[in-house]
Write a protein that holds these residues in place. Structure first.
Motif, PDB file in Angstrom:
ATOM      1  N   SER A   1      38.484  43.082  45.405  1.00  0.00           N
ATOM      2  CA  SER A   1      39.395  43.929  46.174  1.00  0.00           C
ATOM      3  C   SER A   1      40.684  44.155  45.402  1.00  0.00           C
ATOM      4  CB  SER A   1      39.717  43.262  47.520  1.00  0.00           C
ATOM      5  OG  SER A   1      40.466  42.073  47.313  1.00  0.00           O
ATOM      6  N   ILE A   2      41.470  45.128  45.844  1.00  0.00           N
ATOM      7  CA  ILE A   2      42.775  45.378  45.224  1.00  0.00           C
ATOM      8  C   ILE A   2      43.677  44.139  45.344  1.00  0.00           C
ATOM      9  CG2 ILE A   2      44.871  46.786  45.297  1.00  0.00           C
ATOM     10  CD1 ILE A   2      42.589  48.356  44.168  1.00  0.00           C
ATOM     11  N   PRO A   3      43.825  43.520  46.545  1.00  0.00           N
ATOM     12  CA  PRO A   3      44.663  42.312  46.629  1.00  0.00           C
ATOM     13  C   PRO A   3      44.173  41.185  45.726  1.00  0.00           C
ATOM     14  CG  PRO A   3      44.269  43.203  48.816  1.00  0.00           C
ATOM     15  CD  PRO A   3      43.377  43.962  47.884  1.00  0.00           C
ATOM     16  N   ALA A   4      42.841  41.026  45.587  1.00  0.00           N
ATOM     17  CA  ALA A   4      42.311  39.967  44.721  1.00  0.00           C
ATOM     18  C   ALA A   4      42.659  40.246  43.266  1.00  0.00           C
ATOM     19  CB  ALA A   4      40.798  39.844  44.898  1.00  0.00           C
ATOM     20  N   PHE A   5      42.596  41.508  42.864  1.00  0.00           N
ATOM     21  CA  PHE A   5      42.983  41.867  41.493  1.00  0.00           C
ATOM     22  C   PHE A   5      44.457  41.560  41.269  1.00  0.00           C
ATOM     23  CE2 PHE A   5      44.689  44.578  38.217  1.00  0.00           C
ATOM     24  CZ  PHE A   5      43.727  44.558  37.223  1.00  0.00           C
ATOM     25  N   ASP A   6      45.292  41.986  42.207  1.00  0.00           N
ATOM     26  CA  ASP A   6      46.731  41.798  42.052  1.00  0.00           C
ATOM     27  C   ASP A   6      47.127  40.323  42.078  1.00  0.00           C
ATOM     28  OD1 ASP A   6      47.028  44.526  41.900  1.00  0.00           O
ATOM     29  OD2 ASP A   6      47.701  44.773  43.964  1.00  0.00           O
TER      30      ASP A   6
ATOM     31  N   ILE B   1      32.549  48.247  35.136  1.00  0.00           N
ATOM     32  CA  ILE B   1      33.999  48.344  34.965  1.00  0.00           C
ATOM     33  C   ILE B   1      34.540  49.020  36.216  1.00  0.00           C
ATOM     34  CG2 ILE B   1      35.884  49.362  33.635  1.00  0.00           C
ATOM     35  CD1 ILE B   1      34.079  49.130  31.174  1.00  0.00           C
ATOM     36  N   LEU B   2      35.473  48.360  36.871  1.00  0.00           N
ATOM     37  CA  LEU B   2      36.073  48.882  38.091  1.00  0.00           C
ATOM     38  C   LEU B   2      37.419  49.507  37.750  1.00  0.00           C
ATOM     39  CD1 LEU B   2      35.374  45.830  40.461  1.00  0.00           C
ATOM     40  CD2 LEU B   2      33.817  47.661  39.764  1.00  0.00           C
ATOM     41  N   VAL B   3      37.600  50.755  38.156  1.00  0.00           N
ATOM     42  CA  VAL B   3      38.854  51.472  37.916  1.00  0.00           C
ATOM     43  C   VAL B   3      39.433  51.862  39.267  1.00  0.00           C
ATOM     44  CG1 VAL B   3      39.942  53.464  36.823  1.00  0.00           C
ATOM     45  CG2 VAL B   3      37.982  52.361  35.721  1.00  0.00           C
ATOM     46  N   SER B   4      40.642  51.413  39.555  1.00  0.00           N
ATOM     47  CA  SER B   4      41.250  51.694  40.850  1.00  0.00           C
ATOM     48  C   SER B   4      41.630  53.158  40.973  1.00  0.00           C
ATOM     49  CB  SER B   4      42.495  50.821  41.039  1.00  0.00           C
ATOM     50  OG  SER B   4      43.194  51.202  42.203  1.00  0.00           O
ATOM     51  N   LYS B   5      41.300  53.732  42.141  1.00  0.00           N
ATOM     52  CA  LYS B   5      41.742  55.098  42.456  1.00  0.00           C
ATOM     53  C   LYS B   5      43.182  55.101  42.952  1.00  0.00           C
ATOM     54  CE  LYS B   5      38.436  55.582  45.468  1.00  0.00           C
ATOM     55  NZ  LYS B   5      37.563  56.137  46.523  1.00  0.00           N
ATOM     56  N   LEU B   6      43.660  53.949  43.404  1.00  0.00           N
ATOM     57  CA  LEU B   6      44.965  53.838  44.055  1.00  0.00           C
ATOM     58  C   LEU B   6      46.070  53.646  43.023  1.00  0.00           C
ATOM     59  CD1 LEU B   6      46.421  53.568  46.847  1.00  0.00           C
ATOM     60  CD2 LEU B   6      46.088  51.099  46.618  1.00  0.00           C
ATOM     61  N   ASN B   7      47.112  54.450  43.127  1.00  0.00           N
ATOM     62  CA  ASN B   7      48.313  54.326  42.295  1.00  0.00           C
ATOM     63  C   ASN B   7      47.981  54.176  40.811  1.00  0.00           C
ATOM     64  OD1 ASN B   7      49.694  54.359  44.717  1.00  0.00           O
ATOM     65  ND2 ASN B   7      49.889  52.143  44.830  1.00  0.00           N
ATOM     66  N   PRO B   8      47.415  55.194  40.185  1.00  0.00           N
ATOM     67  CA  PRO B   8      46.997  55.081  38.786  1.00  0.00           C
ATOM     68  C   PRO B   8      48.151  54.887  37.810  1.00  0.00           C
ATOM     69  CG  PRO B   8      46.848  57.353  39.538  1.00  0.00           C
ATOM     70  CD  PRO B   8      47.122  56.528  40.757  1.00  0.00           C
ATOM     71  N   ARG B   9      49.396  55.096  38.285  1.00  0.00           N
ATOM     72  CA  ARG B   9      50.526  54.819  37.388  1.00  0.00           C
ATOM     73  C   ARG B   9      50.642  53.323  37.100  1.00  0.00           C
ATOM     74  NH1 ARG B   9      55.365  53.308  40.092  1.00  0.00           N
ATOM     75  NH2 ARG B   9      55.096  53.119  42.353  1.00  0.00           N
ATOM     76  N   LEU B  10      49.988  52.495  37.940  1.00  0.00           N
ATOM     77  CA  LEU B  10      49.896  51.046  37.723  1.00  0.00           C
ATOM     78  C   LEU B  10      48.411  50.715  37.566  1.00  0.00           C
ATOM     79  CD1 LEU B  10      52.363  49.902  40.522  1.00  0.00           C
ATOM     80  CD2 LEU B  10      52.862  50.118  38.081  1.00  0.00           C
ATOM     81  N   PRO B  11      47.847  50.893  36.372  1.00  0.00           N
ATOM     82  CA  PRO B  11      46.392  50.793  36.204  1.00  0.00           C
ATOM     83  C   PRO B  11      45.842  49.424  36.616  1.00  0.00           C
ATOM     84  CG  PRO B  11      47.427  51.728  34.246  1.00  0.00           C
ATOM     85  CD  PRO B  11      48.534  51.205  35.107  1.00  0.00           C
TER      86      PRO B  11
ATOM     87  N   ARG C   1      36.862  44.172  34.608  1.00  0.00           N
ATOM     88  CA  ARG C   1      35.506  43.977  34.080  1.00  0.00           C
ATOM     89  C   ARG C   1      34.766  43.026  35.011  1.00  0.00           C
ATOM     90  NH1 ARG C   1      38.867  42.817  30.179  1.00  0.00           N
ATOM     91  NH2 ARG C   1      38.204  40.638  30.035  1.00  0.00           N
ATOM     92  N   ALA C   2      33.680  43.482  35.569  1.00  0.00           N
ATOM     93  CA  ALA C   2      32.921  42.677  36.533  1.00  0.00           C
ATOM     94  C   ALA C   2      31.517  42.426  35.987  1.00  0.00           C
ATOM     95  CB  ALA C   2      32.837  43.394  37.880  1.00  0.00           C
ATOM     96  N   ASP C   3      31.160  41.158  35.856  1.00  0.00           N
ATOM     97  CA  ASP C   3      29.827  40.786  35.407  1.00  0.00           C
ATOM     98  C   ASP C   3      29.218  39.869  36.465  1.00  0.00           C
ATOM     99  OD1 ASP C   3      27.512  40.028  34.178  1.00  0.00           O
ATOM    100  OD2 ASP C   3      28.447  39.280  32.338  1.00  0.00           O
ATOM    101  N   VAL C   4      28.269  40.410  37.237  1.00  0.00           N
ATOM    102  CA  VAL C   4      27.650  39.632  38.315  1.00  0.00           C
ATOM    103  C   VAL C   4      26.189  39.335  37.980  1.00  0.00           C
ATOM    104  CG1 VAL C   4      29.231  40.614  39.998  1.00  0.00           C
ATOM    105  CG2 VAL C   4      27.020  41.698  39.651  1.00  0.00           C
ATOM    106  N   THR C   5      25.868  39.392  36.685  1.00  0.00           N
ATOM    107  CA  THR C   5      24.481  39.218  36.247  1.00  0.00           C
ATOM    108  C   THR C   5      23.918  37.879  36.698  1.00  0.00           C
ATOM    109  OG1 THR C   5      24.997  40.550  34.285  1.00  0.00           O
ATOM    110  CG2 THR C   5      22.950  39.283  34.257  1.00  0.00           C
ATOM    111  N   ASN C   6      24.694  36.815  36.541  1.00  0.00           N
ATOM    112  CA  ASN C   6      24.210  35.467  36.853  1.00  0.00           C
ATOM    113  C   ASN C   6      24.894  34.880  38.079  1.00  0.00           C
ATOM    114  OD1 ASN C   6      22.521  35.369  34.482  1.00  0.00           O
ATOM    115  ND2 ASN C   6      24.392  35.081  33.285  1.00  0.00           N
ATOM    116  N   GLY C   7      25.427  35.736  38.939  1.00  0.00           N
ATOM    117  CA  GLY C   7      26.144  35.257  40.110  1.00  0.00           C
ATOM    118  C   GLY C   7      25.206  34.650  41.139  1.00  0.00           C
TER     119      GLY C   7
ATOM    120  N   VAL D   1      30.520  42.481  46.077  1.00  0.00           N
ATOM    121  CA  VAL D   1      30.872  43.792  46.610  1.00  0.00           C
ATOM    122  C   VAL D   1      32.254  44.176  46.101  1.00  0.00           C
ATOM    123  CG1 VAL D   1      29.457  43.536  48.666  1.00  0.00           C
ATOM    124  CG2 VAL D   1      31.845  42.800  48.732  1.00  0.00           C
ATOM    125  N   ALA D   2      32.519  45.463  46.043  1.00  0.00           N
ATOM    126  CA  ALA D   2      33.806  45.973  45.575  1.00  0.00           C
ATOM    127  C   ALA D   2      34.394  46.913  46.604  1.00  0.00           C
ATOM    128  CB  ALA D   2      33.653  46.699  44.239  1.00  0.00           C
ATOM    129  N   SER D   3      35.698  46.889  46.705  1.00  0.00           N
ATOM    130  CA  SER D   3      36.408  47.828  47.565  1.00  0.00           C
ATOM    131  C   SER D   3      36.093  49.258  47.155  1.00  0.00           C
ATOM    132  CB  SER D   3      37.915  47.579  47.458  1.00  0.00           C
ATOM    133  OG  SER D   3      38.652  48.664  48.001  1.00  0.00           O
TER     134      SER D   3
END
Length: 399
Positions: free
Chosen positions: A228-233, A258-268, A272-278, A283-285
């Motif tokens: 999620s965005i809060p988890a990234f931040d 690769i997750l790229v946020s749509k929200l506030n792109p001025r703050l990229p 990198r998400a690797d769930v191969t062996n999870g 899930v992603a926001s």
């Protein structure tokens, strides 16, 4: 000894000055602007200078405790009216001990309000705190500061590694200073001058945008890794949550993305998400674009591309919204963004160079997570006196 919180600190709430989003937008700068959950912006001035303890005054997190409610602010900064500002009284209380105590102390009976939980100043002042002698508080605080310092140090190493990958992309594919560049002449293109023989492509032509929807709340008892965005931040690690606590639709992740946020792109925000062996489903926001299964290019190259200065600037220029803090880019605009299409051998050479760099950054991210978990497991026992400050268990985990 148990005393009211107000006997251990000085309150500085009267000095707080809230600024609206519009006011902050008009005052860009480098000084942190704090709210109830930490830094929410940066502006051109400060109202505090020193080392203070900030404690959330309101917000849902006071009840859920999913994120820290207390944190140290050190240096020059600004605070709005959603966080109490206190300074520990010298020789009476250690700020890091108090922060740890508040993180693991129940607040039932002190947080009021159903729709909008609030920890009022009067209730915070009356909160009972069981404090050991100051020397012991200080030793516990030293442990906190040591592990936090190590986490910050590793964080700087991660930043350097990822910045190296980004700069290497910009050097080779924006400035065109790649091995053998002297043999190429520049020719005109829609992106400006590019090496002769290179083509122009788009992100959508090179990688798939994944949109496999899932409703985690329909699997209430299942546990997910939630990107999620809060988890990234917060820590850039997915939050482990029960499906019953994830109340909106998400994207199901698989393999490497690769997750790229749509929200506030001025703050990229690029993850990198690797769930191969999870061991859990991930899930992603839906605030993220999930880029996966590249057509020709390795993901390491895609990561360099989407984190490059030119690409992030292009996204920021296409963002729309009613305010600077809630701007979004449209997925179609992102996937249609024009990009250079270098020769395959240059792409492969770049990927070989940066893959070990990014792998090391991922190892360090996992180290940080282990440190945080160890600290959070041991601190309640330290603060309560259950674990002695000299206990060998502390040395074993580096706390």
């Amino acid at each position: 000894m148990t005393v009211p919180f107000e006997q251990l600190v000085e309150f500085h709430d009267r000095r707080r000055i809230p600024l609206s989003k519009q006011e902050r937008h008009q005052r860009p700068g480098t000084f942190p602007y704090y709210g109830a959950q930490g830094i929410i912006d940066s502006i051109d001035d400060y109202i505090f200078d020193g080392r203070f303890l900030l404690i959330a005054e309101d917000g849902e997190n006071l009840r859920s405790r999913k994120e820290p409610i207390a944190f140290i602010a050190d240096g020059k900064f600004w605070v709005n009216n959603h966080a109490h500002v206190v300074r520990a009284i010298d020789k009476k209380a250690d700020a890091d001990f108090l922060r740890a105590y508040l993180e693991f102390h129940p607040l039932k009976g002190f947080v009021t309000g159903a729709a909008q939980p609030k920890l009022s100043q009067s209730n915070l002042k009356s909160l009972p705190v069981t404090v050991p002698p100051f020397d012991l508080q200080f030793k516990i605080g030293e442990r906190v500061r040591a592990v936090d310092g190590l986490i910050e140090q590793i964080g700087r190493q991660i930043h350097i590694l990822e910045k190296t990958a980004q700069l290497l992309y910009d050097q080779r594919f924006t400035c065109f200073l790649f091995p053998g560049h002297e043999k190429f002449e520049l020719v005109a293109s829609e992106l400006g001058p590019i090496p002769k023989g290179w083509a122009i492509s788009s992100l959508g032509a090179e990688i798939e945008l994944k949109r496999q929807n899932i409703k985690p709340y329909e699997s209430a008892d299942e546990v997910f890794d939630h990107y999620s965005i809060p988890a990234f931040d917060a820590h850039r690690r997915p939050k482990v949550e029960a499906g019953s606590d994830i109340r909106s639709g998400k994207y199901l992740l698989s393999g490497q993305s690769i997750l790229v946020s749509k929200l506030n792109p001025r703050l990229p925000r690029i993850w990198r998400a690797d769930v191969t062996n999870g061991s859990r489903r991930a899930v992603a926001s839906t605030e993220f674009l999930v880029l996966s299964e590249p057509m020709r290019w390795p993901l390491a190259f895609i990561y360099g591309l989407v984190s490059s200065t030119g690409f992030t600037s292009a996204l920021a220029s296409t963002a729309g919204g009613t305010s600077t803090s809630h701007q979004r880019v449209k997925p179609a605009d992102v996937m249609a963004t024009a990009i250079v299409d270098p020769p395959s051998e240059l792409v492969a050479n770049y990927a070989r160079a940066v893959e070990p760099i990014l792998a090391m950054a991922d190892v360090l991210l996992r180290q940080v997570e282990v440190l945080r978990e160890s600290r959070d497991l041991l601190l309640p026992r330290l603060v309560s006196g259950e674990l002695d400050i000299s206990d060998s268990d502390l040395e074993a985990v580096g706390v």
